[in-house]
Structures are given as C-alpha cells and as structure tokens.
Design an enzyme around this catalytic site. Structure first.
Site, PDB file in Angstrom:
ATOM      1  N   ALA A  12       0.874  -1.282   0.026  1.00 48.35           N
ATOM      2  CA  ALA A  12      -0.118  -0.104   0.054  1.00 48.35           C
ATOM      3  C   ALA A  12       0.865   1.256   0.139  1.00 48.35           C
ATOM      4  CB  ALA A  12      -0.820  -0.186   1.098  1.00 48.35           C
ATOM      5  N   ARG A  17       9.567   7.907  -3.523  1.00 52.47           N
ATOM      6  CA  ARG A  17      11.003   8.206  -3.747  1.00 52.47           C
ATOM      7  C   ARG A  17      11.335   7.540  -5.233  1.00 52.47           C
ATOM      8  NH1 ARG A  17      13.846   5.733   1.215  1.00 52.47           N
ATOM      9  NH2 ARG A  17      15.692   6.056  -0.195  1.00 52.47           N
ATOM     10  N   ASN A 363      18.483 -20.799 -47.494  1.00 51.36           N
ATOM     11  CA  ASN A 363      19.746 -19.588 -47.425  1.00 51.36           C
ATOM     12  C   ASN A 363      18.980 -18.257 -47.708  1.00 51.36           C
ATOM     13  OD1 ASN A 363      21.925 -18.086 -47.732  1.00 51.36           O
ATOM     14  ND2 ASN A 363      23.094 -19.869 -47.787  1.00 51.36           N
ATOM     15  N   SER A 391      20.914 -12.145 -52.659  1.00 56.11           N
ATOM     16  CA  SER A 391      21.099 -10.984 -51.701  1.00 56.11           C
ATOM     17  C   SER A 391      20.289  -9.905 -52.014  1.00 56.11           C
ATOM     18  CB  SER A 391      22.774 -10.733 -51.764  1.00 56.11           C
ATOM     19  OG  SER A 391      23.365 -11.396 -51.275  1.00 56.11           O
TER      20      SER A 391
HETATM   21  C1  UD1 Z   1       9.105  -1.643   8.897  1.00 61.33           C
HETATM   22  C2  UD1 Z   1       9.090  -2.135  10.272  1.00 61.33           C
HETATM   23  C3  UD1 Z   1      10.649  -2.269  10.817  1.00 61.33           C
HETATM   24  C4  UD1 Z   1      11.462  -2.912   9.901  1.00 61.33           C
HETATM   25  C5  UD1 Z   1      11.339  -2.362   8.385  1.00 61.33           C
HETATM   26  C6  UD1 Z   1      12.167  -3.472   7.366  1.00 61.33           C
HETATM   27  C7  UD1 Z   1       7.065  -1.686  11.318  1.00 61.33           C
HETATM   28  C8  UD1 Z   1       6.296  -0.640  12.362  1.00 61.33           C
HETATM   29  N1  UD1 Z   1       8.310  -1.306  11.115  1.00 61.33           N
HETATM   30  O1  UD1 Z   1       9.722  -0.363   8.914  1.00 61.33           O
HETATM   31  O2  UD1 Z   1      10.688  -2.674  11.982  1.00 61.33           O
HETATM   32  O3  UD1 Z   1      12.785  -3.001  10.339  1.00 61.33           O
HETATM   33  O4  UD1 Z   1       9.795  -2.540   7.768  1.00 61.33           O
HETATM   34  O5  UD1 Z   1      11.985  -2.899   6.245  1.00 61.33           O
HETATM   35  O6  UD1 Z   1       6.629  -2.463  10.970  1.00 61.33           O
HETATM   36  N2  UD1 Z   1       2.757  -0.544   4.398  1.00 61.33           N
HETATM   37  C9  UD1 Z   1       1.443  -0.778   3.851  1.00 61.33           C
HETATM   38  N3  UD1 Z   1       0.661   0.091   4.635  1.00 61.33           N
HETATM   39  C10 UD1 Z   1       0.962   1.072   5.647  1.00 61.33           C
HETATM   40  C11 UD1 Z   1       2.277   1.000   6.011  1.00 61.33           C
HETATM   41  C12 UD1 Z   1       3.344   0.313   5.420  1.00 61.33           C
HETATM   42  O7  UD1 Z   1       1.184  -1.309   3.197  1.00 61.33           O
HETATM   43  O8  UD1 Z   1       0.169   1.533   6.386  1.00 61.33           O
HETATM   44  C13 UD1 Z   1       3.777  -1.154   3.687  1.00 61.33           C
HETATM   45  C14 UD1 Z   1       4.587  -0.472   2.713  1.00 61.33           C
HETATM   46  O9  UD1 Z   1       4.425  -0.561   1.336  1.00 61.33           O
HETATM   47  C15 UD1 Z   1       6.102  -1.224   2.918  1.00 61.33           C
HETATM   48  C16 UD1 Z   1       6.078  -2.044   4.125  1.00 61.33           C
HETATM   49  O10 UD1 Z   1       4.673  -1.969   4.368  1.00 61.33           O
HETATM   50  O11 UD1 Z   1       6.160  -2.286   1.775  1.00 61.33           O
HETATM   51  C17 UD1 Z   1       6.788  -1.422   5.295  1.00 61.33           C
HETATM   52  O12 UD1 Z   1       6.461  -0.068   5.556  1.00 61.33           O
HETATM   53  P1  UD1 Z   1       7.364   0.933   6.016  1.00 61.33           P
HETATM   54  O13 UD1 Z   1       6.367   2.335   6.351  1.00 61.33           O
HETATM   55  O14 UD1 Z   1       8.409   1.164   4.734  1.00 61.33           O
HETATM   56  O15 UD1 Z   1       8.120   0.718   7.299  1.00 61.33           O
HETATM   57  P2  UD1 Z   1       9.478   0.877   7.760  1.00 61.33           P
HETATM   58  O16 UD1 Z   1       9.045   2.378   8.474  1.00 61.33           O
HETATM   59  O17 UD1 Z   1      10.352   0.508   6.590  1.00 61.33           O
END
Ligand code: UD1
Ligand code: CA
Length: 449
Positions: A12, A17, A363, A391
C-alpha cells in the site's frame, strides 16, 4: 502435517521516492515486476491463499497480481493496520488453523529457502510468531530485534522509539513475519498507535503476544535477500544482486558465460548444458536456449526458442515469437520477429525477417527484407525448404517461395515462386562497350569549354 498457509503481501506504500507514475511494486527486476518475484517465492510454499494489500490507487497492482485478490487499505496507518485490511479474505481460512505469512511487495530478493526456514521454525518450536531478522551493514531506520536470555524475541523497537542502547543493537527485523493466524488477527485489534510515528506497528504484536503467553522467535536471514527497494538506485542494486544469482544459476546448469558480468538475464531465461554465451548479450523474457547453441556477443534476444546447436549473432536481434531451428545460423545485423527458421537454415548478414516461416536448409542472402507490413496490416512470408533467396531481395508479403526455389539477387518478389522455380525480378543490365571511356572524354570536354 503443516498448517494451511495464507500469504499477505503489503504493497500500500506510495513509493514516492521512485518518482514514477508506475506503482513501486510494479517496477521490474530481471524483467518481472517486483511483486511477482515476491508472490513466486511465496508460491513455493504452496499457500492456500495469497492476498495483496494495496492503497486506494492500487488498480494497476490488482491487474498485475491476478488471480490473487487484493484488499484496499484506505489510509496508510501503519503495518499492523495494513495486515488487518486483509482480514475479510483471510478470516474464513483462519478458522481452519492456518498460519499467516506477511511479506513486503518491495522486497523482490526473498528466496523460498528462507521462507521455508521460517516455516520449519514454526513447526519445531512452541513459538506462535517467527520474525525474520538480519544484520544490515547500517541498521539505521530499521526496527531492532531485542532478544532475551531464553533466546526469544522480547521486543521489536522502531528506530524512532529506541533508546541509545537499543539503537546499538545490530539485529533488525526484515519485515517478514510468520505467525499463527487466529491469535495474530485477534491481537491486531489491540495494537495501539502510541508511538513516535503515531502508526499502528505490526511489531507491537511481540508485546501483546507475550502478554497472552505466546512466544516469538527469530530466524536470521541474509541481508541481501531482505533488501527493500525505495528508490531507483535501490532498484538497480536489487537488479545487480538478482543478475548475479541468475548468472550463477546459468553456469551451475552447465552453460559457459565467457564474461558473466556482461550478460543480462530475464528471471525465466533457460540455458541448457553446453550453451556458450559470449560477452554483452541481453536476454529479455521468454527465452529458451537448447544444448550446444552459441550466442555470439552483442545479441539482444527476447521471446525466442533457440534449438540445439544453433548459432546466433554477433549483433543479432531476435524478437518475440521466434524459433530458431537446430543448427540454424543467424548472423550479424539480422533481426527476426515472429519467425520460424528451419533446421540448418541460414540468415547470415544484414536482414529483417518478420512474420515468416523458413524451411529447413534455406539460405537467406545478405540484405533480404521481408516487407511484412503495408502500413495497415501484417502479412506472412513462407520460404520452402532448401530455397535460396538472393542478396538484397525484398519479399513483399503475403508471398510464398517454393521448396528449392531460387530468387536472383536484388529482386523485388511480389508474386509466389513455385517449387524449384527461378525468379529474377530486376531491371535488365545494359552494357555499352567502351562506354566508360567515352563518358570520361565527354566530361573532360565539358570542363574545358
Ligand atoms: C518496517 C518495520 C521495521 C522493519 C522494516 C523493514 C514496522 C512498524 N516497522 O519499517 O521494524 O525493520 O519495516 O523494512 O512495521 N505498508 C503498507 N501500509 C501501511 C504502512 C506500510 O502497506 O500503512 C507497507 C509499505 O508499502 C512497505 C511496508 O509495508 O512495503 C513497510 O512499511 P514502511 O512504512 O516502509 O515501514 P518501515 O518504516 O520501513
Ligand atoms: Ca521501508
């Protein structure tokens, strides 16, 4: 007997970035969208169900992951909230005692072996939750896995909520979790957002589970496998790691890569034993190369079946729908599309062959063009076995060249040529004895006057 497995893939995130109109998880690595890599790794565990959690604009993702269902997480309130969004799909299966595996859609390098190790840990121990840990070179930004004296996970603390001492811990959570489904979804209801980011953290499950007497254990994985992709440069890093794996796989399978670091594979490229690939070759999706074939340098190949002993390139371009027969030869600066080249047939130099069927041993002379497109529709060319195309010929499709037929060089072939016939389709040559000499004399005279 393992419990049935339900896989929940989180996707989600907005992926801002990447600076792209394409959703992050659909960016390809080795020719396939990242999320497909994740689903394929999880599919190896033969789950009863896989579901992808997308944001409100996840239409393109839903399309790409079919037939797996998606659920929409309306607002990005955190990883716990994201898993909770899958509840409607997961619920009916939970009652059958299923396990739930949570993965991130932007982590395309995860392997089935690591997932199987998590599953094995669930099976042997008493632990309700298995968290995949890893030790990144730089742990900044990751949740730290705190381990107690018993070797169990006591807590996972996010960077922003961590004390100095906790930040010094180098064991981090990779974002993958395998847990018993019923308590997992039960505990998700109790997760609060009383933390620095005001998000519902999946990591809160450690505490909540412990309160209910449910243990959490850690399985450690390889840092390269759990890399997430958030930017174009991380996408390139993931690509490099995957390419390295694919090169090793090709060589372990018996192919020779003269300069492996210059060969680019698609996730599904299949090379049989004794295939030789010279430097600077690119394989797009859907290529199979049979035993003993040789791919000379600087060739670009996609959607093509290359049979045993064939030789391709250098500088050949083979496009989708092409089949190169056994021991056939496609030489330099030859492009083929949707063409079947028969056994031992040759197109050695500077040709375009599209929408064509070329018989065994035929060929195709240098500079032959199949004129397959008239600006409105595509038309087919057939060339019989043993035929010889002179050719610099233009074969204006639809056209059939018969078995054993010969066309003269420089011909524009607009009508069918019967079997064994000779077709000459060029202006007759006019030779004037001493004409060149007389021409020069005339020129000299003009200059003087
Ligand atoms: C999360 C973990 C962290 C871990 C890291 C590894 C939590 C609270 N933290 O941090 O401990 O070391 O991943 O990469 O879980 N996503 C959703 N919906 C949301 C939020 C996130 O689908 O509401 C998905 C994002 O698309 C992503 C993944 O979950 O693929 C991780 O979310 P992100 O917000 O990047 O978590 P981090 O802060 O990286
Ligand atoms: Ca992240």
């Amino acid at each position: 007997m393992t419990a049935p497995l339900i896989v929940v893939v989180l996707a989600a995130g907005k992926g801002t970035r990447m600076r792209s109109t394409l959703p992050k998880v659909l960016h390809p690595v080795a020719g396939r969208p990242m999320i497909q890599h994740v689903l394929a790794a999880a599919a190896a565990l033969e789950p009863a169900q896989m579901v992808v959690v997308v944001g409100p604009e996840g239409g393109a993702i839903a399309e790409a992951v079919r037939p797996h269902p998606v659920v929409v997480q309306q607002e990005q309130l955190g990883t716990a909230d994201a898993v909770k969004a899958a509840r409607e799909v997961v619920e009916p299966l939970i009652t059958e005692g299923a396990d739930v595996l949570v993965l991130y859609g932007d982590g395309p390098l995860i392997t089935p072996e690591t997932l199987a190790r998590m599953q094995a840990a669930r099976r042997v121990g008493e632990d309700a939750f298995i968290w995949l840990g890893f030790r990144p070179p730089d742990p900044t930004g990751y949740g730290r896995l705190l381990i107690n004296e018993a070797g169990k996970v006591s807590r996972i603390v996010e960077e922003k909520d961590a004390s100095e001492a906790e930040r010094a811990v180098d064991l981090c959570w990779a974002g993958l979790l395998l847990g018993e489904g019923a308590p997992l979804f039960h505990l998700l209801e109790q997760v609060k957002n009383d933390n620095a980011k005001k998000e519902y953290y999946l990591t809160s499950l450690v505490d909540l589970a412990a309160r209910d007497g449910l243990a959490s254990a850690v399985v450690e994985g390889d840092a390269d496998e759990v890399r997430g992709v958030n930017s174009r440069s991380e996408l390139a890093e993931a690509e490099a790691i995957l390419q390295q794996r694919l090169r090793l796989r090709a060589m372990e399978g018996g192919a020779t890569l003269i300069a492996p670091e210059t060969v680019y594979f698609s996730w599904d490229t299949e090379l049989a034993p004794d295939v030789v690939v010279e430097p600077n070759v690119f394989f797009g999706p859907g290529v199979k190369v049979a035993a003993g074939a040789r791919i000379h340098g600087f060739s670009h190949i996609e959607g093509t079946m290359i049979e045993a002993g064939a030789r391709i390139g250098p500088f050949a371009r083979l496009r989708p729908g092409t089949r190169i027969g056994p021991e056939a030869r496609v030489g330099n600066f030859v492009e083929m599309k949707a063409t079947s080249l028969g056994a031992k047939a040759k197109a050695n130099h500077l040709s375009y062959v599209g929408d064509a069927e070329v018989g065994e041993g035929a060929n195709i002379g240098a500079g032959t063009i199949t004129c397959n497109y008239d600006g409105f529709a595509k038309h087919r060319t057939t060339i019989g076995a043993g035929a010889f195309i002179g050719s610099n010929s233009s074969l204006v499709a639809p056209v059939n060249i018969g078995v054993g037929a010969v066309t003269g060089a420089g011909g524009t072939i607009v009508a069918d040529v019967p079997d064994q016939a000779l077709a000459i389709a060029r202006a007759e040559q006019n030779v004037r004895p001493d004409g060149a000499k007389r021409l020069r004399a005339r020129r000299a005279q003009l200059k003087e006057s």
